[in-house]
Design a protein around this motif. Structure first.
Motif, PDB file in Angstrom:
ATOM      1  N   ALA A  70       0.545  -0.958   0.026  1.00 51.00           N
ATOM      2  CA  ALA A  70       0.165   0.025  -0.122  1.00 51.00           C
ATOM      3  C   ALA A  70       0.904   1.382  -0.136  1.00 51.00           C
ATOM      4  N   ILE A  71       1.733   1.350   0.842  1.00 51.41           N
ATOM      5  CA  ILE A  71       3.479   2.482   0.971  1.00 51.41           C
ATOM      6  C   ILE A  71       3.254   2.690  -0.376  1.00 51.41           C
ATOM      7  N   ALA A  72       4.368   1.501  -1.417  1.00 48.43           N
ATOM      8  CA  ALA A  72       4.630   1.617  -2.720  1.00 48.43           C
ATOM      9  C   ALA A  72       3.793   2.129  -3.605  1.00 48.43           C
ATOM     10  N   ALA A  73       2.746   1.723  -3.051  1.00 44.55           N
ATOM     11  CA  ALA A  73       1.599   1.906  -4.839  1.00 44.55           C
ATOM     12  C   ALA A  73       1.547   3.688  -4.342  1.00 44.55           C
ATOM     13  N   ALA A  74       1.452   3.913  -2.877  1.00 44.02           N
ATOM     14  CA  ALA A  74       1.273   5.607  -3.149  1.00 44.02           C
ATOM     15  C   ALA A  74       1.941   6.248  -2.583  1.00 44.02           C
ATOM     16  N   TRP A  75       3.110   6.008  -2.845  1.00 41.48           N
ATOM     17  CA  TRP A  75       4.553   6.655  -2.468  1.00 41.48           C
ATOM     18  C   TRP A  75       4.151   7.661  -3.774  1.00 41.48           C
ATOM     19  N   ASN A  76       4.087   7.803  -4.538  1.00 44.34           N
ATOM     20  CA  ASN A  76       4.026   9.025  -5.024  1.00 44.34           C
ATOM     21  C   ASN A  76       2.908  10.840  -5.266  1.00 44.34           C
ATOM     22  N   ASP A  77       1.844   9.707  -4.597  1.00 42.43           N
ATOM     23  CA  ASP A  77       0.770  10.189  -3.805  1.00 42.43           C
ATOM     24  C   ASP A  77       0.597  10.786  -2.465  1.00 42.43           C
ATOM     25  N   ILE A  78       1.408  10.906  -1.602  1.00 45.71           N
ATOM     26  CA  ILE A  78       1.419  10.631  -0.610  1.00 45.71           C
ATOM     27  C   ILE A  78       1.291  11.851  -0.458  1.00 45.71           C
TER      28      ILE A  78
END
Length: 136
Positions: A70-78
């Motif tokens: 989940a963190i990897a998938a959201a990395w560019n949109d955190i």
């Protein structure tokens, strides 16, 4: 009497819905997804603390993979704001509280599946209708 016994479950449910909507106003969807994965971990910890449940090591590994993914998938949109973190933390607490108290209530409040759904929906009207009215 049954409605009184079921009311805490419903209060957790309504607060879970309300804080979830509030969290979505101040956080990106990927950020909410990360916290929802954290909620699963909090619920598992609560299950251990309140009910003495044990968790297999592979489940813990799965939690780690799930959270990392989940963190990897959201990395560019955190994007993080304090108010967003506040609502998300409350949502995690109320979601875990709902699941854990539901586990307790299903053992102690004698209701059919239909009765649980019925009371949940009817009681939700009393908790959420005033909120909906005041929020417009």
């Amino acid at each position: 009497a049954t409605a009184k016994q079921w009311a805490p479950v419903n209060l957790f449910f309504c607060m879970m819905l309300f804080t979830g909507m509030a969290a979505l106003q101040f956080n990106s969807v990927p950020m909410v997804t990360i916290f929802k994965n954290v909620t699963n971990i909090i619920t598992t910890a609560g299950d251990w603390y309140f009910f003495g449940s044990t968790t297999e090591s592979l489940v813990m590994v799965a939690f780690g993979i799930m959270l990392t993914g989940a963190i990897a998938a959201a990395w560019n949109d955190i994007t993080v704001s304090w108010i967003g973190l506040f609502w998300m933390a409350l949502n995690c607490i109320f979601t875990s509280g709902y699941v854990l108290y539901m586990k307790f209530a299903t053992k102690n409040v004698k209701l059919s599946k239909f009765g649980m759904v019925f009371y949940n929906n009817v009681l939700c009207v009393f908790f959420l209708l005033p909120v909906a009215y005041f929020m417009g």
